[in-house]
Scaffold this active site. Structure first.
Site, PDB file in Angstrom:
ATOM      1  N   GLY A 141      23.467 104.300  25.292  1.00  0.00           N
ATOM      2  CA  GLY A 141      23.091 105.037  24.091  1.00  0.00           C
ATOM      3  C   GLY A 141      22.404 104.151  23.069  1.00  0.00           C
ATOM      4  O   GLY A 141      22.309 102.936  23.223  1.00  0.00           O
ATOM      5  N   SER A 198       6.178 105.689  16.249  1.00  0.00           N
ATOM      6  CA  SER A 198       5.422 106.934  16.434  1.00  0.00           C
ATOM      7  C   SER A 198       5.450 107.826  15.198  1.00  0.00           C
ATOM      8  O   SER A 198       4.408 108.327  14.755  1.00  0.00           O
ATOM      9  CB  SER A 198       6.000 107.712  17.609  1.00  0.00           C
ATOM     10  OG  SER A 198       6.019 106.904  18.754  1.00  0.00           O
ATOM     11  N   GLY A 199       6.629 108.063  14.643  1.00  0.00           N
ATOM     12  CA  GLY A 199       6.767 108.991  13.521  1.00  0.00           C
ATOM     13  C   GLY A 199       6.145 108.444  12.247  1.00  0.00           C
ATOM     14  O   GLY A 199       5.404 109.146  11.543  1.00  0.00           O
ATOM     15  N   HIS A 218      -2.448 127.237  46.241  1.00  0.00           N
ATOM     16  CA  HIS A 218      -1.946 126.830  47.545  1.00  0.00           C
ATOM     17  C   HIS A 218      -2.842 125.779  48.174  1.00  0.00           C
ATOM     18  O   HIS A 218      -4.064 125.861  48.030  1.00  0.00           O
ATOM     19  CB  HIS A 218      -1.898 128.079  48.446  1.00  0.00           C
ATOM     20  CG  HIS A 218      -1.293 127.810  49.778  1.00  0.00           C
ATOM     21  ND1 HIS A 218       0.059 127.586  49.950  1.00  0.00           N
ATOM     22  CD2 HIS A 218      -1.868 127.715  51.002  1.00  0.00           C
ATOM     23  CE1 HIS A 218       0.286 127.383  51.232  1.00  0.00           C
ATOM     24  NE2 HIS A 218      -0.858 127.442  51.896  1.00  0.00           N
ATOM     25  N   ALA A 225      10.922 114.931  30.023  1.00  0.00           N
ATOM     26  CA  ALA A 225      10.939 114.470  31.412  1.00  0.00           C
ATOM     27  C   ALA A 225      11.778 113.216  31.508  1.00  0.00           C
ATOM     28  O   ALA A 225      11.753 112.373  30.607  1.00  0.00           O
ATOM     29  CB  ALA A 225       9.522 114.178  31.883  1.00  0.00           C
TER      30      ALA A 225
HETATM   31  P1  NDP Z   1      22.093 108.615  26.304  1.00  0.00           P
HETATM   32  O1  NDP Z   1      22.862 109.003  25.101  1.00  0.00           O
HETATM   33  O2  NDP Z   1      21.188 109.593  26.956  1.00  0.00           O
HETATM   34  O3  NDP Z   1      23.091 108.088  27.420  1.00  0.00           O
HETATM   35  C1  NDP Z   1      24.068 107.127  27.170  1.00  0.00           C
HETATM   36  C2  NDP Z   1      24.906 106.967  28.395  1.00  0.00           C
HETATM   37  O4  NDP Z   1      25.810 105.887  28.248  1.00  0.00           O
HETATM   38  C3  NDP Z   1      25.735 108.205  28.693  1.00  0.00           C
HETATM   39  O5  NDP Z   1      25.760 108.352  30.085  1.00  0.00           O
HETATM   40  C4  NDP Z   1      27.097 107.829  28.115  1.00  0.00           C
HETATM   41  O6  NDP Z   1      28.162 108.458  28.772  1.00  0.00           O
HETATM   42  C5  NDP Z   1      27.159 106.355  28.426  1.00  0.00           C
HETATM   43  N1  NDP Z   1      27.997 105.593  27.506  1.00  0.00           N
HETATM   44  C6  NDP Z   1      28.015 105.653  26.156  1.00  0.00           C
HETATM   45  N2  NDP Z   1      28.895 104.749  25.644  1.00  0.00           N
HETATM   46  C7  NDP Z   1      29.436 104.118  26.700  1.00  0.00           C
HETATM   47  C8  NDP Z   1      30.391 103.086  26.834  1.00  0.00           C
HETATM   48  N3  NDP Z   1      30.946 102.518  25.766  1.00  0.00           N
HETATM   49  N4  NDP Z   1      30.733 102.696  28.076  1.00  0.00           N
HETATM   50  C9  NDP Z   1      30.158 103.254  29.161  1.00  0.00           C
HETATM   51  N5  NDP Z   1      29.241 104.224  29.107  1.00  0.00           N
HETATM   52  C10 NDP Z   1      28.887 104.668  27.879  1.00  0.00           C
HETATM   53  O7  NDP Z   1      21.311 107.305  25.867  1.00  0.00           O
HETATM   54  P2  NDP Z   1      20.130 106.472  26.503  1.00  0.00           P
HETATM   55  O8  NDP Z   1      20.375 105.114  25.992  1.00  0.00           O
HETATM   56  O9  NDP Z   1      20.004 106.678  27.965  1.00  0.00           O
HETATM   57  O10 NDP Z   1      18.859 107.122  25.832  1.00  0.00           O
HETATM   58  C11 NDP Z   1      18.784 107.276  24.416  1.00  0.00           C
HETATM   59  C12 NDP Z   1      17.821 108.359  24.042  1.00  0.00           C
HETATM   60  O11 NDP Z   1      16.505 107.892  24.205  1.00  0.00           O
HETATM   61  C13 NDP Z   1      17.892 109.611  24.895  1.00  0.00           C
HETATM   62  O12 NDP Z   1      18.865 110.516  24.441  1.00  0.00           O
HETATM   63  C14 NDP Z   1      16.518 110.164  24.780  1.00  0.00           C
HETATM   64  O13 NDP Z   1      16.477 111.017  23.662  1.00  0.00           O
HETATM   65  C15 NDP Z   1      15.657 108.940  24.564  1.00  0.00           C
HETATM   66  N6  NDP Z   1      14.930 108.596  25.795  1.00  0.00           N
HETATM   67  C16 NDP Z   1      14.029 109.470  26.306  1.00  0.00           C
HETATM   68  C17 NDP Z   1      13.351 109.170  27.477  1.00  0.00           C
HETATM   69  C18 NDP Z   1      12.386 110.152  28.039  1.00  0.00           C
HETATM   70  O14 NDP Z   1      11.965 111.055  27.342  1.00  0.00           O
HETATM   71  N7  NDP Z   1      12.018 110.026  29.316  1.00  0.00           N
HETATM   72  C19 NDP Z   1      13.561 107.926  28.184  1.00  0.00           C
HETATM   73  C20 NDP Z   1      14.540 107.091  27.572  1.00  0.00           C
HETATM   74  C21 NDP Z   1      15.179 107.425  26.423  1.00  0.00           C
HETATM   75  P3  NDP Z   1      28.695 109.928  28.373  1.00  0.00           P
HETATM   76  O15 NDP Z   1      27.742 110.889  29.002  1.00  0.00           O
HETATM   77  O16 NDP Z   1      30.048 109.986  28.977  1.00  0.00           O
HETATM   78  O17 NDP Z   1      28.712 109.978  26.886  1.00  0.00           O
END
Ligand code: NDP
Length: 452
Positions: A262, A14-15, A435, A341
């Site tokens: 992540g 995208s970017g 409404h 969202a």
């Molecule tokens: P996030 O960083 O949002 O979430 C990662 C999750 O994995 C957290 O719950 C984290 O826990 C957990 N986690 C990390 N490391 C471990 C581990 N070693 N063991 C167990 N659990 C772990 O990443 P996502 O992959 O979900 O998404 C990445 C990014 O992509 C988002 O931040 C967003 O910016 C983008 N995205 C946007 C969407 C949208 O706009 N609808 C849809 C999908 C992605 P903890 O909280 O404890 O760190």
């Protein structure tokens, strides 16, 4: 010095694509772009777009059930994953072609190749050819970050879901972020038996606390087995599935284990650090507000900079970069009040401060309501919607809006305009309700639920 290009973009997501098109098409720059995989990047090929199409596909189970309750005679033969996948693949091919056509029309030269930096003005392509550019834009995005042990045991990432030959019956999702929650809902809707382990105390860390609790409740109500405070301690892959031992003392068997733990910026092996480009803790390119790295000719936009990892933000960053460097129209991407969202079921739309963050900033009033939408109530579905406004007690400005409801992604886009314009609670109040809708609740929240 004579360069082959004014701009060379690494990454066709995208970017990168927006920057290339604006620089070439609007500002007349000579632009080359290298993409090692498919044009469109994560969003189009293995992210937002196929995910949203899966969200649509999975929502029909509930819609068919509702249709019956509304008096229709409906027979469902079940979900046909291969049929959906064939159409999905065709749609992604169509979109990829549209991206290429857009670049062609703008006069961008596309190289279907990986590109690695040689120095501050040159990149090397797979063919061994070296090309030079006055400016280089790194827009290589990010990739799923899986623990080694999970990879070794054959765990899948979000990238793999779109390529599955068959839909797994028993699925474990590890993680509690955007991707984990979205896929838990999608796969549940498609008929899989979904278990989700999240190590923290509530899913969707960083979002509004009340909304997080509401979504978790709705996900459980929909049939997802959500285990909070639970993490994987061991995975063993066998003929009958993967046995997963977890911190709650259980061992459970799954047909597929999906890690959504992540993402990490794609900077490995690009040759950035030896040139003096500064990388952050997660490997992201450190840039200033103009998206310029520590090496003046090298810029970066999108997920590779790990600022706000959302497609529309990457697009804004790419556009601002192109206008600044090639259009003599210096402007910075605005990272304030970015709405987003989460496509859980129901959806979650959010903009601005959470109640928790706003409390830290000063005195606030919270206006909120949870209710059963008319459409669900009639169908005797237990779904509940939630709408919440976080208001500054002193300025009366609405600091945050959080909506959990069907279509929340669409609703928050509009609420975000008002909030970005600085709307006060009284501006919301003097807007007449539409409404009967769900969103009329946003303009009829009369008394604060609490103050802080
Ligand atoms: P996030 O960083 O949002 O979430 C990662 C999750 O994995 C957290 O719950 C984290 O826990 C957990 N986690 C990390 N490391 C471990 C581990 N070693 N063991 C167990 N659990 C772990 O990443 P996502 O992959 O979900 O998404 C990445 C990014 O992509 C988002 O931040 C967003 O910016 C983008 N995205 C946007 C969407 C949208 O706009 N609808 C849809 C999908 C992605 P903890 O909280 O404890 O760190």
């Amino acid at each position: 010095m004579q360069f082959d290009y004014d701009l060379f973009v690494i990454g066709g997501g995208s970017g990168g694509v927006r920057a290339a098109r604006i620089a070439a098409g609007e500002h007349g720059a000579r632009v080359g772009l290298a993409e090692e995989y498919r044009m469109g990047g994560t969003c189009v090929i293995r992210g937002c777009v196929p995910k949203k199409l899966m969200v649509f596909a999975s929502s029909f189970a509930g819609a068919l059930e509702d249709a019956r309750r509304y008096g229709w005679e409906v027979a469902s033969g079940g979900f046909d994953w291969p049929a959906f996948r064939t159409r999905l693949d065709a749609e992604l091919d169509r979109l990829e072609a549209a991206y290429r056509a857009g670049l062609d029309a703008a006069g961008v030269t596309v190289h279907d190749s990986r590109a690695v930096l040689v120095d501050a003005h040159r990149v090397r392509l797979d063919s061994g050819e070296t090309v030079s550019a006055k400016h280089i834009l790194v827009a290589t995005g990010g990739s799923p970050d899986l623990p080694e042990a999970a990879l070794a045991a054959g765990a899948l990432s979000s990238n793999d879901i779109f390529k599955l030959d068959a839909l797994p019956k028993r699925v474990l999702i590890v993680g509690g972020g955007f991707i984990a929650c979205e896929f838990a809902c999608v796969l549940n809707g498609m008929g899989a038996e979904v278990t989700q382990y999240y190590r923290g105390e509530q899913i969707l860390r960083g979002f509004d606390g009340e909304a997080r609790g509401h979504i978790a409740e709705q996900m459980r109500e929909a049939g997802i087995s959500l285990h909070l405070g639970t993490d994987v301690i061991g995975l063993r892959r066998g003929a009958g599935g993967t046995d997963v031992a977890s911190t709650d003392g259980h061992e459970r068997r799954f047909d597929a284990v999906i890690y959504a733990t992540g993402r990490r910026p794609n900077t490995a092996g690009l040759g950035l650090e030896p040139l003096g480009v500064k990388l952050g803790r997660k490997g992201e390119i450190v840039v200033d507000e103009w998206s310029q790295s520590a090496v003046p000719s090298i810029y970066a936009v999108g997920d590779v900079t790990n600022r706000i990892n959302l497609t529309p933000v990457a697009i804004r960053e790419g556009h601002a970069f192109a206008d600044t460097v090639f259009g003599a129209r210096p402007r910075k991407a605005d990272h304030d009040l970015v709405p987003s969202a989460v496509f859980t079921q129901p959806e979650f739309g959010t903009v601005g401060l959470t109640e928790e963050a706003a409390r830290e900033a000063g005195p606030i009033e919270i206006y909120a309501t949870a209710f059963r939408p008319m459409q669900s109530a009639f169908a005797r579905r237990p779904d509940r919607a939630m709408m919440k406004l976080v208001v500054c007690s002193e300025t009366r400005r609405v600091l945050g809006c959080h909506i959990v409801a069907p279509g929340a992604g669409e609703l928050i886009q509009l609420a975000a305009i008002a909030i970005k314009m600085g709307a006060t609670k009284e501006d919301f109040d003097r807007t007449v309700a539409v409404h009967p809708t769900m969103s009329e609740e946003l303009v009829t929240l009369r008394k604060p639920l609490r103050t802080a």
